[in-house]
Write a protein that holds these residues in place. Structure first.
Motif, PDB file in Angstrom:
ATOM      1  N   LEU A 189       0.835  -1.202   0.000  1.00 35.94           N
ATOM      2  CA  LEU A 189       0.000   0.000   0.000  1.00 35.94           C
ATOM      3  C   LEU A 189       0.868   1.250   0.000  1.00 35.94           C
ATOM      4  O   LEU A 189       0.612   2.200  -0.753  1.00 35.94           O
ATOM      5  CB  LEU A 189      -0.926  -0.012   1.219  1.00 35.94           C
TER       6      LEU A 189
ATOM      7  N   GLN B 131       2.407   1.738  -3.487  1.00 32.45           N
ATOM      8  CA  GLN B 131       1.472   2.201  -4.508  1.00 32.45           C
ATOM      9  C   GLN B 131       1.025   3.640  -4.282  1.00 32.45           C
ATOM     10  O   GLN B 131       0.733   4.366  -5.237  1.00 32.45           O
ATOM     11  CB  GLN B 131       0.259   1.274  -4.553  1.00 32.45           C
ATOM     12  N   MET B 132       0.976   4.078  -3.035  1.00 27.31           N
ATOM     13  CA  MET B 132       0.448   5.407  -2.725  1.00 27.31           C
ATOM     14  C   MET B 132       1.501   6.505  -2.793  1.00 27.31           C
ATOM     15  O   MET B 132       1.160   7.675  -2.983  1.00 27.31           O
ATOM     16  CB  MET B 132      -0.200   5.409  -1.337  1.00 27.31           C
TER      17      MET B 132
ATOM     18  N   LYS C 213     -15.387   4.904  -3.118  1.00 25.25           N
ATOM     19  CA  LYS C 213     -15.219   4.802  -4.565  1.00 25.25           C
ATOM     20  C   LYS C 213     -16.020   3.613  -5.097  1.00 25.25           C
ATOM     21  O   LYS C 213     -16.019   2.539  -4.510  1.00 25.25           O
ATOM     22  CB  LYS C 213     -13.739   4.642  -4.924  1.00 25.25           C
TER      23      LYS C 213
ATOM     24  N   THR D  40     -11.202  -2.027   2.197  1.00 24.13           N
ATOM     25  CA  THR D  40     -10.300  -0.912   2.442  1.00 24.13           C
ATOM     26  C   THR D  40      -9.176  -0.928   1.406  1.00 24.13           C
ATOM     27  O   THR D  40      -8.973  -1.918   0.698  1.00 24.13           O
ATOM     28  CB  THR D  40      -9.677  -0.998   3.849  1.00 24.13           C
ATOM     29  N   SER D  41      -8.415   0.144   1.363  1.00 22.19           N
ATOM     30  CA  SER D  41      -7.279   0.197   0.441  1.00 22.19           C
ATOM     31  C   SER D  41      -6.255  -0.884   0.774  1.00 22.19           C
ATOM     32  O   SER D  41      -5.610  -1.450  -0.117  1.00 22.19           O
ATOM     33  CB  SER D  41      -6.614   1.579   0.504  1.00 22.19           C
ATOM     34  N   LYS D  42      -6.094  -1.186   2.053  1.00 24.69           N
ATOM     35  CA  LYS D  42      -5.171  -2.231   2.474  1.00 24.69           C
ATOM     36  C   LYS D  42      -5.619  -3.597   1.966  1.00 24.69           C
ATOM     37  O   LYS D  42      -4.795  -4.431   1.584  1.00 24.69           O
ATOM     38  CB  LYS D  42      -5.065  -2.231   3.997  1.00 24.69           C
TER      39      LYS D  42
ATOM     40  N   LEU E 103      -7.495  -4.001  -0.743  1.00 23.68           N
ATOM     41  CA  LEU E 103      -7.536  -3.938  -2.202  1.00 23.68           C
ATOM     42  C   LEU E 103      -6.231  -4.397  -2.837  1.00 23.68           C
ATOM     43  O   LEU E 103      -6.241  -5.019  -3.902  1.00 23.68           O
ATOM     44  CB  LEU E 103      -7.855  -2.510  -2.654  1.00 23.68           C
TER      45      LEU E 103
ATOM     46  N   SER F 142      -6.144  -7.017  -6.426  1.00 27.70           N
ATOM     47  CA  SER F 142      -6.034  -6.303  -7.702  1.00 27.70           C
ATOM     48  C   SER F 142      -6.007  -7.211  -8.914  1.00 27.70           C
ATOM     49  O   SER F 142      -6.347  -6.795 -10.018  1.00 27.70           O
ATOM     50  CB  SER F 142      -4.783  -5.410  -7.692  1.00 27.70           C
TER      51      SER F 142
ATOM     52  N   VAL G 289     -14.486   0.701  -2.704  1.00 22.93           N
ATOM     53  CA  VAL G 289     -13.325   0.933  -1.849  1.00 22.93           C
ATOM     54  C   VAL G 289     -13.582   2.078  -0.869  1.00 22.93           C
ATOM     55  O   VAL G 289     -14.050   3.151  -1.263  1.00 22.93           O
ATOM     56  CB  VAL G 289     -12.072   1.262  -2.687  1.00 22.93           C
TER      57      VAL G 289
ATOM     58  N   GLU H 109     -11.591   4.605   0.983  1.00 20.54           N
ATOM     59  CA  GLU H 109     -10.267   5.213   0.987  1.00 20.54           C
ATOM     60  C   GLU H 109     -10.152   6.161   2.182  1.00 20.54           C
ATOM     61  O   GLU H 109     -10.813   7.190   2.240  1.00 20.54           O
ATOM     62  CB  GLU H 109     -10.006   5.967  -0.321  1.00 20.54           C
TER      63      GLU H 109
ATOM     64  N   SER I  60      -8.189   8.793   4.535  1.00 22.80           N
ATOM     65  CA  SER I  60      -7.112   9.781   4.499  1.00 22.80           C
ATOM     66  C   SER I  60      -7.056  10.516   5.840  1.00 22.80           C
ATOM     67  O   SER I  60      -7.995  10.460   6.644  1.00 22.80           O
ATOM     68  CB  SER I  60      -7.329  10.784   3.355  1.00 22.80           C
TER      69      SER I  60
END
Length: 305
Positions: A117, A120-121, A207, A264-266, A268, A272, A281, A283, A285
């Motif tokens: 994560l 990618q971020m 999202k 969650t993004s974690k 995801l 993928s 998702v 997300e 922040s």
């Protein structure tokens, strides 16, 4: 069975029943011994500089506290940051450079979900996983990074660093095994304690929302998501860092009639490659207090000079 015991353990540590409270009291002698050993380990440590500023984001308890988005936000304020973490859940050993300054060098199985994560971020960050954090810090310094952000580093007392500590409320104030504390906040150790809604605020963006979403997640203490959740038809929890298979996810969709899986993004980063699944998702922040950002920058600049 493993999922049952993980859920039981989280309830025991954070929302205990009467029987669990009694068990916690019975285990107190072991907790005192554990805490004493942790204190002795702390007293015997001698912080060492590695020639590069190190900023740790950590907590005192087992289980999640939201370190990842805070580390991400801090990294954005530096030109050549390195993220160093153990890489829990990865199926590899030793030190692995997950990402150099521009390229992701391995897959999520080798890196672990949190490290991938970060990779990618953060376009400009190096990401390194290692059981021996000192080795990874030295590697980051040799590769020209200007700061190391250490994920979950409070207990690494042998590393000279600035300690940011996320306060996590818990009704059980004891060390393991009676409570959730890995060690206490030792009075002689300098830290900056960060309080949610004071030093940082969380926000969530949804999202690809759909009509019938099922929450599927493999994070510690998943109930932390509840304040941010849209309406879901079911919640399915796996143990922290679980690697999903496409088959088990497809079975959840088939059983529930979901129009998408909410993750969650974690989560995801471990899904993928599953192209047939419809994914929504959450997300997360972080908005950091400017005082925290300034304090970190001042520490890094002073450590360089």
């Amino acid at each position: 069975m493993k999922r049952f015991w993980v859920a039981w353990g989280e309830r025991y540590l954070y929302n205990p029943s009467l029987i669990q409270k009694i068990l916690s009291v019975l285990l107190l002698p072991l907790s005192w011994i554990y805490c004493l050993l942790a204190y002795i380990r702390y007293l015997r440590s001698r912080p060492k500089s590695f020639g590069i500023p190190v900023v740790s984001v950590g907590n005192l308890i087992v289980g999640g506290s939201g370190k990842t988005p805070i580390v991400v936000e801090l990294a954005k304020h530096f030109e050549k940051p390195a993220i160093v973490l153990r890489g829990y859940g990865r199926q590899s050993r030793g030190m692995v450079v997950v990402k150099d300054k521009s390229t992701i060098l391995c897959d999520v199985i080798k890196s672990g979900d949190e490290a991938m994560l970060y990779a990618q971020m953060l376009d400009s960050a190096m990401v390194i996983v290692s059981e021996i954090r000192e080795r990874a810090i030295a590697e980051a310094a040799s590769m020209g990074c200007d700061v190391v952000l250490l994920d979950d580093g409070y207990g690494k007392h042998s590393i000279e660093k600035l300690n940011l500590l996320i306060a996590v409320p818990t009704p059980n104030p004891y060390c393991l095994p009676s409570g959730a504390y890995r060690e206490k906040l030792w009075s002689s150790k300098k830290v900056i304690v960060m309080m949610e809604r004071v030093d940082f605020k969380r926000s969530v963006t949804l999202k690809n929302p759909t009509e019938k979403m099922v929450l599927v997640t493999a994070i510690a203490r998943p109930e932390r998501l509840d304040p941010f959740l849209p309406e879901v038809i079911e919640k399915v929890y796996f143990e922290d860092h679980h690697f999903f298979t496409q088959g088990e996810l497809e079975m959840i969709v088939e059983r529930t009639g979901a129009t998408s899986l909410l993750v969650t993004s974690k989560d995801l980063v471990k899904m993928s490659s599953y192209k047939k699944l419809n994914i929504s998702v959450l997300e997360l922040s972080i908005e950091l207090n400017e005082t925290i950002i300034t304090t970190v920058k001042d520490y890094v600049n002073a450590a360089k000079n």
